[in-house]
Scaffold this active site. Structure first.
Site, PDB file in Angstrom:
ATOM      1  CB  CYS A  14      -0.928   0.011   1.213  1.00 38.44           C
ATOM      2  SG  CYS A  14      -1.992  -1.431   1.281  1.00 38.44           S
ATOM      3  CG  ASN A  27      -6.797  -0.939   1.436  1.00 41.11           C
ATOM      4  OD1 ASN A  27      -6.083  -0.367   0.624  1.00 41.11           O
ATOM      5  ND2 ASN A  27      -6.324  -1.572   2.486  1.00 41.11           N
ATOM      6  CG  HIS A  80      -3.211   3.287   2.779  1.00 41.21           C
ATOM      7  ND1 HIS A  80      -3.692   3.059   1.507  1.00 41.21           N
ATOM      8  CD2 HIS A  80      -3.291   2.097   3.439  1.00 41.21           C
ATOM      9  CE1 HIS A  80      -4.047   1.785   1.412  1.00 41.21           C
ATOM     10  NE2 HIS A  80      -3.822   1.180   2.559  1.00 41.21           N
TER      11      HIS A  80
HETATM   12  N1  ACO Z   1     -18.800  -9.551   8.126  1.00 41.85           N
HETATM   13  C1  ACO Z   1     -19.269  -9.980   9.305  1.00 41.85           C
HETATM   14  N2  ACO Z   1     -18.499 -10.458  10.280  1.00 41.85           N
HETATM   15  C2  ACO Z   1     -17.170 -10.511  10.043  1.00 41.85           C
HETATM   16  C3  ACO Z   1     -16.587 -10.081   8.829  1.00 41.85           C
HETATM   17  C4  ACO Z   1     -17.478  -9.599   7.839  1.00 41.85           C
HETATM   18  N3  ACO Z   1     -17.041  -9.165   6.646  1.00 41.85           N
HETATM   19  N4  ACO Z   1     -15.284 -10.262   8.897  1.00 41.85           N
HETATM   20  C5  ACO Z   1     -15.001 -10.764  10.104  1.00 41.85           C
HETATM   21  N5  ACO Z   1     -16.146 -10.911  10.798  1.00 41.85           N
HETATM   22  C6  ACO Z   1     -16.315 -11.427  12.140  1.00 41.85           C
HETATM   23  C7  ACO Z   1     -15.174 -12.285  12.626  1.00 41.85           C
HETATM   24  O1  ACO Z   1     -15.307 -13.601  12.177  1.00 41.85           O
HETATM   25  C8  ACO Z   1     -15.311 -12.154  14.116  1.00 41.85           C
HETATM   26  O2  ACO Z   1     -16.306 -13.026  14.531  1.00 41.85           O
HETATM   27  P1  ACO Z   1     -16.143 -13.861  15.908  1.00 41.85           P
HETATM   28  O3  ACO Z   1     -16.029 -12.818  16.973  1.00 41.85           O
HETATM   29  O4  ACO Z   1     -17.393 -14.661  15.955  1.00 41.85           O
HETATM   30  O5  ACO Z   1     -14.894 -14.657  15.729  1.00 41.85           O
HETATM   31  C9  ACO Z   1     -15.834 -10.738  14.329  1.00 41.85           C
HETATM   32  O6  ACO Z   1     -16.365 -10.327  13.047  1.00 41.85           O
HETATM   33  C10 ACO Z   1     -14.788  -9.753  14.766  1.00 41.85           C
HETATM   34  O7  ACO Z   1     -13.663  -9.913  13.941  1.00 41.85           O
HETATM   35  P2  ACO Z   1     -12.405  -9.009  14.089  1.00 41.85           P
HETATM   36  O8  ACO Z   1     -11.376  -9.414  13.082  1.00 41.85           O
HETATM   37  O9  ACO Z   1     -11.987  -8.951  15.525  1.00 41.85           O
HETATM   38  O10 ACO Z   1     -13.051  -7.612  13.700  1.00 41.85           O
HETATM   39  P3  ACO Z   1     -12.394  -6.189  13.809  1.00 41.85           P
HETATM   40  O11 ACO Z   1     -13.268  -5.321  14.566  1.00 41.85           O
HETATM   41  O12 ACO Z   1     -10.950  -6.266  14.182  1.00 41.85           O
HETATM   42  O13 ACO Z   1     -12.431  -5.689  12.304  1.00 41.85           O
HETATM   43  C11 ACO Z   1     -11.006  -5.438  10.393  1.00 41.85           C
HETATM   44  C12 ACO Z   1     -11.765  -6.408  11.285  1.00 41.85           C
HETATM   45  C13 ACO Z   1     -11.994  -4.503   9.735  1.00 41.85           C
HETATM   46  C14 ACO Z   1     -10.271  -6.233   9.344  1.00 41.85           C
HETATM   47  C15 ACO Z   1     -10.026  -4.658  11.291  1.00 41.85           C
HETATM   48  O14 ACO Z   1      -9.254  -5.505  12.066  1.00 41.85           O
HETATM   49  C16 ACO Z   1      -9.140  -3.804  10.490  1.00 41.85           C
HETATM   50  O15 ACO Z   1      -9.563  -2.837   9.894  1.00 41.85           O
HETATM   51  N6  ACO Z   1      -7.837  -4.079  10.467  1.00 41.85           N
HETATM   52  C17 ACO Z   1      -6.924  -3.332   9.674  1.00 41.85           C
HETATM   53  C18 ACO Z   1      -6.537  -4.165   8.553  1.00 41.85           C
HETATM   54  C19 ACO Z   1      -6.635  -3.472   7.241  1.00 41.85           C
HETATM   55  O16 ACO Z   1      -7.128  -2.386   7.049  1.00 41.85           O
HETATM   56  N7  ACO Z   1      -6.087  -4.169   6.298  1.00 41.85           N
HETATM   57  C20 ACO Z   1      -6.100  -3.727   4.994  1.00 41.85           C
HETATM   58  C21 ACO Z   1      -4.817  -4.013   4.381  1.00 41.85           C
HETATM   59  S1  ACO Z   1      -3.507  -3.302   5.265  1.00 41.85           S
HETATM   60  C22 ACO Z   1      -3.428  -1.761   4.869  1.00 41.85           C
HETATM   61  O17 ACO Z   1      -3.879  -1.339   3.865  1.00 41.85           O
HETATM   62  C23 ACO Z   1      -2.781  -0.920   5.866  1.00 41.85           C
END
Ligand code: ACO
Length: 322
Positions: free
Chosen positions: A113, A279, A249
């Site tokens: 990214c 993203n 970003h």
């Molecule tokens: N829809 C519904 N539920 C979902 C989804 C979805 N699309 N995806 C995951 N879940 C569920 C999980 O299975 C989990 O369920 P569980 O509690 O029963 O196990 C629950 O939601 C919570 O999951 P988490 O991963 O803890 O959710 P979180 O609040 O952390 O959000 C996210 C996830 C959005 C990916 C977050 O961690 C994030 O934004 N991380 C940053 C990563 C990122 O932006 N990466 C992009 C590439 S890197 C970059 O560009 C910098």
């Protein structure tokens, strides 16, 4: 003193829009979950036969027109991408050929990214050295081709697009400073498990999908994005009050909000496109820059702080006068 200055910008998004409602029909997710966790409402997805170089050419055409130059003027092409058309030749040469740009240096940079920030920083150095008179710098991705559409934890996050910038030398201040960094110890938190010298046989199978530890990425992203913004300010004896627009970003609205809070930067001074673009990895910063310029918020003479963070981890910032 030679500065490199942005002479024109452009962006291109594939026609097809995939909304959260569309994703609800594909995986066990909901519009409410995606919006509240990421801020994303929709993303653009490239057509089956569309290539990353096609997106680049469309974005570059706009930037070239905006800069008031012709392809004949370009003597350097640098592209940041992790989703090039081919392993080789590098995508910059493919763009060069498609656009009829005369023989010149043309290369791509893979920094996930952060690819565009690395590309812009490199082109800036070519211009400052006097070697280059007109650089085409692009950040582009068709990252949706790397996505496992059954994996709800990643398929809701990403989108495709390209953003382009024409850089030219100027006596007036343009790019003030650039700051790049990387720390390979975080490789396992965010990676794509298929390459050339490793695991090539897995390409196109169920094992080839983006691997991400979302929570960990989130935490390091916020810490690093605020640190690299501060690094650019400190290097120039400036404070955030001196910055008109922060262009981060666009990974996730919550990452942007948490970074803003850490920096004490009002959200009104941050260009946000993650809601409509998702993203787009290396394309996110140049597209957000172009959005801000086109809608009239970003004006000539203003001070901009661009920053990105991505797999590796890699990170970088660029402080500039537009
Ligand atoms: N829809 C519904 N539920 C979902 C989804 C979805 N699309 N995806 C995951 N879940 C569920 C999980 O299975 C989990 O369920 P569980 O509690 O029963 O196990 C629950 O939601 C919570 O999951 P988490 O991963 O803890 O959710 P979180 O609040 O952390 O959000 C996210 C996830 C959005 C990916 C977050 O961690 C994030 O934004 N991380 C940053 C990563 C990122 O932006 N990466 C992009 C590439 S890197 C970059 O560009 C910098």
């Amino acid at each position: 003193m030679i500065y490199s200055r942005i002479a024109g910008t452009g962006r291109y998004l594939p026609e097809r829009i995939l909304t959260n409602a569309d994703l609800e029909k594909m995986v066990d997710t909901s519009d409410e979950w995606i919006r509240s966790r990421t801020g994303i409402e929709q993303r653009h997805v490239a057509g089956e036969n569309e290539l990353t170089s096609d997106l680049c050419v469309n974005a570059a055409k706009v930037a070239i027109e905006e800069a008031g130059i012709t392809v004949e003027d370009i003597d350097l092409i640098v592209v940041g991408t992790t989703s090039p058309d081919l392993i080789f030749p590098n995508i910059a040469t493919i763009i060069q050929h498609k656009m009829g740009i005369p023989a010149c240096a043309a290369f791509s940079i893979e920094a996930a990214c952060t690819g565009f920030i690395y590309a812009l920083s490199s082109a800036d150095k070519f211009i400052r050295s006097g070697d280059t008179k007109c650089a085409l710098v692009i950040g582009a991705e068709i990252i949706t081709k790397l996505i496992d559409w059954d994996d709800r934890s990643t398929c809701v996050l990403f989108g495709d697009g390209a953003g382009a910038v024409v850089l030219q030398p100027s006596d007036e201040q343009g790019i003030i400073s650039t700051h790049l960094g990387a720390d390979g110890q975080y490789k396992d938190l965010l990676y794509y498990p298929v390459g050339v010298s490793s695991n090539l046989a897995a390409a196109g199978t169920g094992d080839s999908r983006i691997m991400m530890s979302g929570n960990e990425v989130f935490k390091v992203a916020v810490k690093t994005l605020s640190a690299v913004a501060q690094e650019a300010l400190d290097a120039n004896g400036l404070s955030l009050e001196d910055v008109d627009w922060l262009i981060p970003h666009q990974a996730n609205l919550r990452i942007i909000q948490a970074t803003a809070k850490r920096l004490d930067m009002p959200m009104e001074k941050i260009i946000q496109t993650v809601q409509i673009h998702g993203n787009t990895s290396a394309a996110s910063v140049p597209m957000a820059l172009d959005v801000g310029i086109r809608d009239g918020r970003i004006r000539r003479g203003q001070t901009l702080l661009l920053e990105a963070f991505g797999g590796g981890f890699t990170w970088g910032s660029v402080l500039l006068k537009y």
